[in-house]
Design a protein around this motif. Structure first.
Motif, PDB file in Angstrom:
ATOM      1  N   GLU A  21       8.548  11.114   2.259  1.00  0.00           N
ATOM      2  CA  GLU A  21       8.510  10.017   1.301  1.00  0.00           C
ATOM      3  C   GLU A  21       8.827  10.506  -0.115  1.00  0.00           C
ATOM      4  O   GLU A  21       9.478   9.805  -0.893  1.00  0.00           O
ATOM      5  CB  GLU A  21       7.140   9.331   1.314  1.00  0.00           C
ATOM      6  CG  GLU A  21       6.814   8.551   2.581  1.00  0.00           C
ATOM      7  CD  GLU A  21       7.511   7.193   2.648  1.00  0.00           C
ATOM      8  OE1 GLU A  21       8.412   6.917   1.816  1.00  0.00           O
ATOM      9  OE2 GLU A  21       7.149   6.403   3.548  1.00  0.00           O
ATOM     10  N   TYR A 152      -1.686  -3.333   1.375  1.00  0.00           N
ATOM     11  CA  TYR A 152      -1.761  -1.973   1.916  1.00  0.00           C
ATOM     12  C   TYR A 152      -3.224  -1.527   1.900  1.00  0.00           C
ATOM     13  O   TYR A 152      -4.094  -2.213   1.359  1.00  0.00           O
ATOM     14  CB  TYR A 152      -0.872  -1.023   1.116  1.00  0.00           C
ATOM     15  CG  TYR A 152       0.595  -1.366   1.228  1.00  0.00           C
ATOM     16  CD1 TYR A 152       1.300  -1.095   2.397  1.00  0.00           C
ATOM     17  CD2 TYR A 152       1.268  -1.988   0.178  1.00  0.00           C
ATOM     18  CE1 TYR A 152       2.643  -1.427   2.510  1.00  0.00           C
ATOM     19  CE2 TYR A 152       2.606  -2.324   0.281  1.00  0.00           C
ATOM     20  CZ  TYR A 152       3.284  -2.045   1.453  1.00  0.00           C
ATOM     21  OH  TYR A 152       4.611  -2.386   1.579  1.00  0.00           O
ATOM     22  N   TYR A 158       1.933   0.766  -1.443  1.00  0.00           N
ATOM     23  CA  TYR A 158       1.927   1.776  -0.381  1.00  0.00           C
ATOM     24  C   TYR A 158       1.561   3.134  -0.968  1.00  0.00           C
ATOM     25  O   TYR A 158       2.020   3.495  -2.058  1.00  0.00           O
ATOM     26  CB  TYR A 158       3.312   1.816   0.240  1.00  0.00           C
ATOM     27  CG  TYR A 158       3.587   2.911   1.232  1.00  0.00           C
ATOM     28  CD1 TYR A 158       2.995   2.914   2.489  1.00  0.00           C
ATOM     29  CD2 TYR A 158       4.491   3.928   0.928  1.00  0.00           C
ATOM     30  CE1 TYR A 158       3.284   3.896   3.413  1.00  0.00           C
ATOM     31  CE2 TYR A 158       4.793   4.918   1.850  1.00  0.00           C
ATOM     32  CZ  TYR A 158       4.190   4.898   3.094  1.00  0.00           C
ATOM     33  OH  TYR A 158       4.480   5.885   4.014  1.00  0.00           O
ATOM     34  N   ASP A 162      -2.354   4.945   3.281  1.00  0.00           N
ATOM     35  CA  ASP A 162      -1.564   4.438   4.408  1.00  0.00           C
ATOM     36  C   ASP A 162      -1.003   5.589   5.234  1.00  0.00           C
ATOM     37  O   ASP A 162      -1.024   5.559   6.472  1.00  0.00           O
ATOM     38  CB  ASP A 162      -0.415   3.570   3.895  1.00  0.00           C
ATOM     39  CG  ASP A 162      -0.896   2.412   3.047  1.00  0.00           C
ATOM     40  OD1 ASP A 162      -1.380   1.424   3.627  1.00  0.00           O
ATOM     41  OD2 ASP A 162      -0.791   2.509   1.815  1.00  0.00           O
ATOM     42  N   TRP A 188       0.725  -4.680   9.338  1.00  0.00           N
ATOM     43  CA  TRP A 188       0.835  -3.469   8.491  1.00  0.00           C
ATOM     44  C   TRP A 188       1.418  -2.315   9.299  1.00  0.00           C
ATOM     45  O   TRP A 188       2.309  -1.598   8.831  1.00  0.00           O
ATOM     46  CB  TRP A 188      -0.555  -3.123   7.963  1.00  0.00           C
ATOM     47  CG  TRP A 188      -0.726  -1.757   7.380  1.00  0.00           C
ATOM     48  CD1 TRP A 188      -0.481  -1.375   6.095  1.00  0.00           C
ATOM     49  CD2 TRP A 188      -1.190  -0.591   8.072  1.00  0.00           C
ATOM     50  NE1 TRP A 188      -0.767  -0.037   5.931  1.00  0.00           N
ATOM     51  CE2 TRP A 188      -1.205   0.471   7.138  1.00  0.00           C
ATOM     52  CE3 TRP A 188      -1.591  -0.339   9.383  1.00  0.00           C
ATOM     53  CZ2 TRP A 188      -1.600   1.761   7.478  1.00  0.00           C
ATOM     54  CZ3 TRP A 188      -1.988   0.940   9.728  1.00  0.00           C
ATOM     55  CH2 TRP A 188      -1.993   1.978   8.784  1.00  0.00           C
ATOM     56  N   GLU A 191       5.115  -2.591   9.810  1.00  0.00           N
ATOM     57  CA  GLU A 191       5.850  -2.347   8.567  1.00  0.00           C
ATOM     58  C   GLU A 191       5.922  -0.850   8.254  1.00  0.00           C
ATOM     59  O   GLU A 191       6.990  -0.331   7.886  1.00  0.00           O
ATOM     60  CB  GLU A 191       5.189  -3.086   7.401  1.00  0.00           C
ATOM     61  CG  GLU A 191       5.884  -2.845   6.071  1.00  0.00           C
ATOM     62  CD  GLU A 191       5.202  -3.527   4.900  1.00  0.00           C
ATOM     63  OE1 GLU A 191       5.453  -3.100   3.750  1.00  0.00           O
ATOM     64  OE2 GLU A 191       4.418  -4.467   5.128  1.00  0.00           O
ATOM     65  N   ILE A 192       4.794  -0.157   8.387  1.00  0.00           N
ATOM     66  CA  ILE A 192       4.787   1.274   8.103  1.00  0.00           C
ATOM     67  C   ILE A 192       5.677   2.020   9.102  1.00  0.00           C
ATOM     68  O   ILE A 192       6.449   2.914   8.734  1.00  0.00           O
ATOM     69  CB  ILE A 192       3.354   1.852   8.151  1.00  0.00           C
ATOM     70  CG1 ILE A 192       2.439   1.118   7.168  1.00  0.00           C
ATOM     71  CG2 ILE A 192       3.362   3.349   7.861  1.00  0.00           C
ATOM     72  CD1 ILE A 192       2.884   1.149   5.742  1.00  0.00           C
ATOM     73  N   ARG A 195       9.416   2.282   8.268  1.00  0.00           N
ATOM     74  CA  ARG A 195       9.903   3.026   7.102  1.00  0.00           C
ATOM     75  C   ARG A 195      10.681   4.260   7.553  1.00  0.00           C
ATOM     76  O   ARG A 195      10.184   5.046   8.372  1.00  0.00           O
ATOM     77  CB  ARG A 195       8.728   3.458   6.209  1.00  0.00           C
ATOM     78  CG  ARG A 195       7.986   2.309   5.547  1.00  0.00           C
ATOM     79  CD  ARG A 195       6.828   2.823   4.692  1.00  0.00           C
ATOM     80  NE  ARG A 195       7.296   3.578   3.543  1.00  0.00           N
ATOM     81  CZ  ARG A 195       7.538   3.068   2.341  1.00  0.00           C
ATOM     82  NH1 ARG A 195       7.350   1.773   2.131  1.00  0.00           N
ATOM     83  NH2 ARG A 195       7.953   3.823   1.343  1.00  0.00           N
ATOM     84  N   PRO A 196      11.886   4.457   7.035  1.00  0.00           N
ATOM     85  CA  PRO A 196      12.692   5.612   7.458  1.00  0.00           C
ATOM     86  C   PRO A 196      11.992   6.953   7.259  1.00  0.00           C
ATOM     87  O   PRO A 196      12.077   7.830   8.127  1.00  0.00           O
ATOM     88  CB  PRO A 196      13.956   5.505   6.591  1.00  0.00           C
ATOM     89  CG  PRO A 196      14.064   4.037   6.293  1.00  0.00           C
ATOM     90  CD  PRO A 196      12.649   3.557   6.146  1.00  0.00           C
ATOM     91  N   VAL A 198       8.813   7.556   7.285  1.00  0.00           N
ATOM     92  CA  VAL A 198       7.750   7.668   8.293  1.00  0.00           C
ATOM     93  C   VAL A 198       8.354   8.065   9.633  1.00  0.00           C
ATOM     94  O   VAL A 198       7.831   8.941  10.336  1.00  0.00           O
ATOM     95  CB  VAL A 198       6.968   6.343   8.405  1.00  0.00           C
ATOM     96  CG1 VAL A 198       6.004   6.386   9.592  1.00  0.00           C
ATOM     97  CG2 VAL A 198       6.202   6.064   7.114  1.00  0.00           C
ATOM     98  N   GLN A 199       9.462   7.455   9.990  1.00  0.00           N
ATOM     99  CA  GLN A 199      10.116   7.788  11.251  1.00  0.00           C
ATOM    100  C   GLN A 199      10.567   9.242  11.276  1.00  0.00           C
ATOM    101  O   GLN A 199      10.422   9.930  12.295  1.00  0.00           O
ATOM    102  CB  GLN A 199      11.299   6.851  11.479  1.00  0.00           C
ATOM    103  CG  GLN A 199      10.878   5.414  11.701  1.00  0.00           C
ATOM    104  CD  GLN A 199      12.052   4.453  11.802  1.00  0.00           C
ATOM    105  OE1 GLN A 199      13.207   4.847  11.691  1.00  0.00           O
ATOM    106  NE2 GLN A 199      11.764   3.175  12.014  1.00  0.00           N
TER     107      GLN A 199
END
Length: 230
Positions: A21, A152, A158, A162, A188, A191-192, A195-196, A198-199
């Motif tokens: 992130e 969040y 965010y 989280d 939630w 959505e999380i 996130r690219p 997170v992936q």
């Protein structure tokens, strides 16, 4: 480049996600916790509790290398280093810190025990399975109620709370939980998960993950090498 000593566990994924992130350059050094590598002298020199993850930042706050263990402390360090994902105002900061501590003191230990007794324990103990499965469901309920009133975990933005909680909830099926029973949490969670960063974070070291299918796999993850070194 930050050195990250880690393994594909929820605690490891927290730090991987934060680094992704923040866009910080890092290099992963696998620490095979099934083979007992967390007891190696080098690792213990900066992670004395023999737990992953740990980091070594070659450029610490004073320009010198900085080593850190404990995933929550690492998240706070990286937030301070980058000025991201932790509110600058006092009220917002403590809102985030209390939820980070909730993960460190509640979600992590309790869901870890849920995993242990439901998946890994050599003896099936119904009392322990029921106790920790019920506690897992209670904790999911706490998060769901929070997210009924907050976009969040720690507020409108965010952040590290989280990132700390999400990896532990990815194992909801193994914890005996049905996400459909927690609609605010489910929204939630989805959505999380999308996130690219997170992936990318949860994919780190994924090829090292062992299937949880039999006694041999259980021993590799929790047994032999680790206990012999204690």
């Amino acid at each position: 480049m930050i050195e990250v000593y880690s393994w594909p566990t929820p605690n490891g994924h927290k730090v991987h996600i934060m680094l992704e992130e923040c866009g910080l350059p890092y290099r992963v050094i696998p620490v095979d916790i099934g083979a007992g590598e967390q007891f190696d002298a080098k690792f213990l020199s900066f992670s004395p509790n023999n737990k992953i993850p740990a980091i070594v930042d070659p450029v610490g706050p004073d320009g010198r290398p900085m080593a850190l263990f404990e995933s929550g402390a690492i998240l706070l360090y990286l937030a301070g280093k980058t000025g991201r994902f932790l509110p600058a105002d006092t009220r917002g900061r403590y809102e985030a810190l209390q939820w980070l501590m909730f993960q460190m003191g509640g979600i992590g230990p309790m869901l870890g025990q849920t995993h242990h007794f439901r998946l890994y324990a050599p003896e099936k103990i119904e009392y322990a399975i029921d106790r920790y499965t019920n506690e897992a469901k209670r904790l999911y309920g706490v998060v769901d109620k929070r997210l009924a009133h907050s976009k969040y975990i720690a507020g409108p933005d965010y952040g590290i709370a989280d990132m700390a909680i999400f990896p532990w909830l990815r194992g909801w099926k193994n914890q005996g939980v049905d996400l459909a029973e927690y609609p605010h949490l489910r929204g939630w969670f989805d959505e999380i998960a999308a996130r690219p960063a997170v992936q990318r974070g949860v994919a780190v070291l994924e090829e090292k993950r062992r299937p949880l299918v039999d006694d041999k796999a259980r021993e590799q993850l929790f047994g032999a090498a680790q206990y012999k070194r204690r």
